[in-house]
Design a protein around this motif. Structure first.
Motif, PDB file in Angstrom:
ATOM      1  N   SER A   1     -35.834 -34.691  43.339  1.00 45.89           N
ATOM      2  CA  SER A   1     -36.283 -33.529  42.575  1.00 45.89           C
ATOM      3  C   SER A   1     -35.580 -32.219  42.961  1.00 45.89           C
ATOM      4  CB  SER A   1     -37.810 -33.370  42.690  1.00 45.89           C
ATOM      5  OG  SER A   1     -38.161 -33.321  44.038  1.00 45.89           O
TER       6      SER A   1
ATOM      7  N   ASP B   1     -28.360 -41.813  37.379  1.00 50.94           N
ATOM      8  CA  ASP B   1     -29.475 -40.928  37.740  1.00 50.94           C
ATOM      9  C   ASP B   1     -30.783 -41.679  37.978  1.00 50.94           C
ATOM     10  OD1 ASP B   1     -27.744 -38.897  37.539  1.00 50.94           O
ATOM     11  OD2 ASP B   1     -28.523 -38.040  35.681  1.00 50.94           O
TER      12      ASP B   1
ATOM     13  N   LYS C   1     -33.091 -29.306  42.885  1.00 53.64           N
ATOM     14  CA  LYS C   1     -32.155 -28.866  41.838  1.00 53.64           C
ATOM     15  C   LYS C   1     -30.959 -28.139  42.437  1.00 53.64           C
ATOM     16  CE  LYS C   1     -35.732 -28.317  38.296  1.00 53.64           C
ATOM     17  NZ  LYS C   1     -36.928 -27.950  39.093  1.00 53.64           N
TER      18      LYS C   1
ATOM     19  N   LYS D   1     -38.819 -39.159  46.195  1.00 51.14           N
ATOM     20  CA  LYS D   1     -39.176 -38.168  45.167  1.00 51.14           C
ATOM     21  C   LYS D   1     -38.627 -36.791  45.531  1.00 51.14           C
ATOM     22  CE  LYS D   1     -42.761 -36.215  42.384  1.00 51.14           C
ATOM     23  NZ  LYS D   1     -44.113 -35.700  42.319  1.00 51.14           N
TER      24      LYS D   1
ATOM     25  N   HIS E   1     -42.188 -36.503  35.789  1.00 47.15           N
ATOM     26  CA  HIS E   1     -42.759 -36.860  37.094  1.00 47.15           C
ATOM     27  C   HIS E   1     -42.036 -36.124  38.236  1.00 47.15           C
ATOM     28  CE1 HIS E   1     -44.612 -39.067  40.258  1.00 47.15           C
ATOM     29  NE2 HIS E   1     -43.491 -39.653  40.634  1.00 47.15           N
ATOM     30  N   LEU E   2     -40.708 -35.996  38.099  1.00 44.84           N
ATOM     31  CA  LEU E   2     -39.944 -35.318  39.157  1.00 44.84           C
ATOM     32  C   LEU E   2     -39.993 -33.796  39.022  1.00 44.84           C
ATOM     33  CD1 LEU E   2     -36.760 -37.588  39.327  1.00 44.84           C
ATOM     34  CD2 LEU E   2     -38.648 -37.506  40.947  1.00 44.84           C
ATOM     35  N   GLY E   3     -40.677 -33.317  37.987  1.00 43.46           N
ATOM     36  CA  GLY E   3     -40.802 -31.869  37.782  1.00 43.46           C
ATOM     37  C   GLY E   3     -39.537 -31.232  37.231  1.00 43.46           C
ATOM     38  N   LYS E   4     -38.636 -32.052  36.691  1.00 43.53           N
ATOM     39  CA  LYS E   4     -37.391 -31.485  36.163  1.00 43.53           C
ATOM     40  C   LYS E   4     -37.594 -30.856  34.799  1.00 43.53           C
ATOM     41  CE  LYS E   4     -34.047 -34.129  38.712  1.00 43.53           C
ATOM     42  NZ  LYS E   4     -33.128 -35.234  38.776  1.00 43.53           N
TER      43      LYS E   4
END
Lengths: 483, 78
Positions: free
Chosen positions: B64, A297, B66, B60, A145-148
């Motif tokens: 998210s 996390d 990085k 979000k 969902h977080l695109g990780k």
């Protein structure tokens, strides 16, 4: 099938031989073989729970792909699906782990109030490893969902990630972004992996059979009949239980890491010499790290972000929720709740005094000085040991008995159980402490990792001989299997 | 706002919150590169960044990122 049993070694030999011969270098075949082995391993613990594992794997495999598919075109739907994943994961955990307890407590309350005559019994068998694989699955949906990470489309690889036998019963809780990419390539025999895996396994075996299973008799004897013991024996039992707990769980983790490494796969570390922690906050960064980083996390950070405008009170609230959840993660019991509350008070104290403490350390140049560090380490160990007494108590009445017994004062120490631990147990604990001391201070002395092959081989031989000679081979399962 | 300007203002915030004047940020900087940057100071950083740039991030977005580059992109898109 525990790692320190002959049957596991036969099982592992039967897995690793074809893995590195007929399936060598073929990723799909190796993953499929690992998946079958993992299902067999899990079924060996309790075959009735295999359908739950299979269904959970299938549902989350599908959810992962759906979340990714809708993340661009319909972000709301993707968000809903990932929430559904979290709810399913927590729902499974809640049903098997907490429902029975809540129903019983509620029925007991109704009985006390005179609303019902006798309380009904609700028996739900908890599948082993459920707390570990549900956390993996929840993390998987959130990461997508977080695109990780990308959703895994290779069903064999995904199944292996969920059920991987070295970690399914008690962790370490692996992350999909670290584990899944390793399954993409075929694995061949690699001397470094095999040697390092074997070293980690043997060290874990030493912790389990020479320390944990040897020491366990004393805390069992004292806490098992606490009303016969005085404060002196209870303190000694608490200290020994802290050592036993570490040796048992770190021993298990070392063996899990070793077995995985021999299969060419690196998994998460779980411990980093917690005995050297200088406060409780640092202790939690060194103890059961795969769980604490997971909760940090996926629970602590989102909460902390949501509460960020409330300043330090937001931090305290997020910290408390976080650590109480870690306590309750171990199971449905009031003692785990109290364990969480106890640690939350300690953590808030650490956070509240941090600024002042750092300034004080800077002003007086205390960082790293032994006379400052050592008392702090001892204090942390004492505080953690007290927490573990709460953790170990079977229930509130048991905890009450320990406290009231402590109120009766000191006396001669109970020695029966000590004889069983004996010189071998003490010697093993000293070896453990010296190794941790050496690693913590990064001394350049190596036995199992020496640059000279003959020192490595000799050290390994001595280690194995010592384990055979000093090991306690009729010990029980690992403490963490019950969670 | 220019990306360079975002980075120089970000650097100021990082140096101030983390109390370390030697911090230099690049697109690929992560929490692993800066000792003082942990889960606790992360929140302090976010609060300070929101204040400096007069923006509000969603949960979000924050979860998210990085690296610092993605954080800067997010500020630029606001």
């Amino acid at each position: 099938m525990v790692f320190n049993s002959f049957i596991f070694w036969i099982f592992f030999a039967a897995i690793i031989l074809p893995y590195y011969t007929v399936f060598r270098g073929k990723a799909n075949w190796q993953n499929g073989w690992l998946l079958l082995a993992s299902w067999f391993f899990y079924g060996y613990a309790n075959w009735k729970m295999i359908p739950l594992l299979l269904i959970a794997t299938g549902v989350f495999y599908w959810l992962g792909i759906q979340i990714e598919r809708h993340s661009e075109s319909e972000p709301k739907r993707a968000s809903l699906l990932s929430t559904l994943g979290v709810i399913i994961g927590i729902g499974i955990l809640f049903y098997f782990k907490y429902l029975g307890f809540l129903v019983e407590e509620f029925a007991a309350l109704l009985e006390k109030m005179g609303c019902i005559d006798s309380k009904p019994a609700l028996r739900i068998v908890m599948p082993v490893g459920i707390s570990f694989f549900t956390f993996k699955l929840i993390g998987y949906t959130i990461d997508i969902h977080l695109g990780k990470i990308k959703a895994e489309r290779d069903a064999l690889a995904f199944g292996t990630f969920v059920s991987f036998f070295p970690t399914i019963l008690s962790g370490p809780i692996d992350r999909p972004g670290e584990f899944l990419p390793q399954l993409k390539e075929g694995r061949s025999i690699d001397y470094d992996n095999l040697a390092e895996g074997l070293r980690r396994f043997v060290w874990g075996l030493f912790l389990k059979v020479c320390i944990a299973d040897r020491i366990t008799s004393y805390p069992n004897a004292v806490f098992g009949n606490v009303s016969y013991h005085n404060t002196t024996s209870i303190i000694l039992a608490a200290v020994l239980y802290a050592v036993e707990m570490y040796a048992d769980f770190a021993g298990y983790s070392e063996m899990a890491i070793g077995v995985s490494r021999m299969l060419g796969l690196k998994i998460r570390e779980n411990f980093r010499r917690p005995v050297f922690a200088q406060n409780v906050s640092e202790y939690w960064r060194r103890w059961h790290m795969s769980l604490t980083t997971w909760i940090t996390d996926y629970v602590f950070m989102p909460l902390n972000i949501a509460f960020r405008d409330w300043g330090k009170w937001g931090l305290y609230l997020a910290t408390s929720i976080n650590i109480i959840l870690i306590g309750l993660w171990h199971g449905a019991n009031w003692t785990f709740l109290f364990f969480g509350i106890y640690h939350s008070i300690l953590l808030i104290l650490v956070a509240a005094t941090e600024k002042g403490r750092k300034a004080f350390e800077k002003k007086h140049r205390l960082k790293g000085r032994w006379f400052y560090v050592t008392p702090r380490r001892i204090l942390t160990f004492i505080l953690v040991s007290v927490g573990l007494v709460i953790f170990r108590a079977k229930g509130l009445s048991d905890l009450g008995a320990i406290i009231s017994q402590c109120g009766k004062g000191f006396g001669p120490v109970f020695t029966n159980g000590l004889l069983e631990i004996g010189t071998l147990g003490l010697l093993s604990a000293v070896i453990l402490f010296l190794k941790e001391w050496k690693d913590e201070n990064q001394w350049n002395i190596h036995f199992l990792h020496s640059e000279h092959a003959w020192i490595r081989i000799l050290s390994m031989a001595v280690m194995i001989a010592f384990i055979i000679f000093a090991g306690q081979w009729h010990g029980g399962a690992f403490i963490y299997f019950q969670f | 706002m220019e990306r360079n300007e975002i980075f120089s203002r970000l650097e100021e915030v990082f140096r101030d919150v983390l109390d370390n004047d030697e911090i230099v940020l690049t697109d690929t900087t992560t929490a692993d590169d800066i000792e003082e940057w942990d889960s606790l100071t992360h929140i302090q950083l976010i609060v300070a960044i929101e204040k400096t740039f007069q923006v509000k991030f969603t949960s979000k977005e924050i979860l998210s990122w990085k690296n610092v580059g993605e954080l800067a992109d997010c500020i630029q898109s606001k």
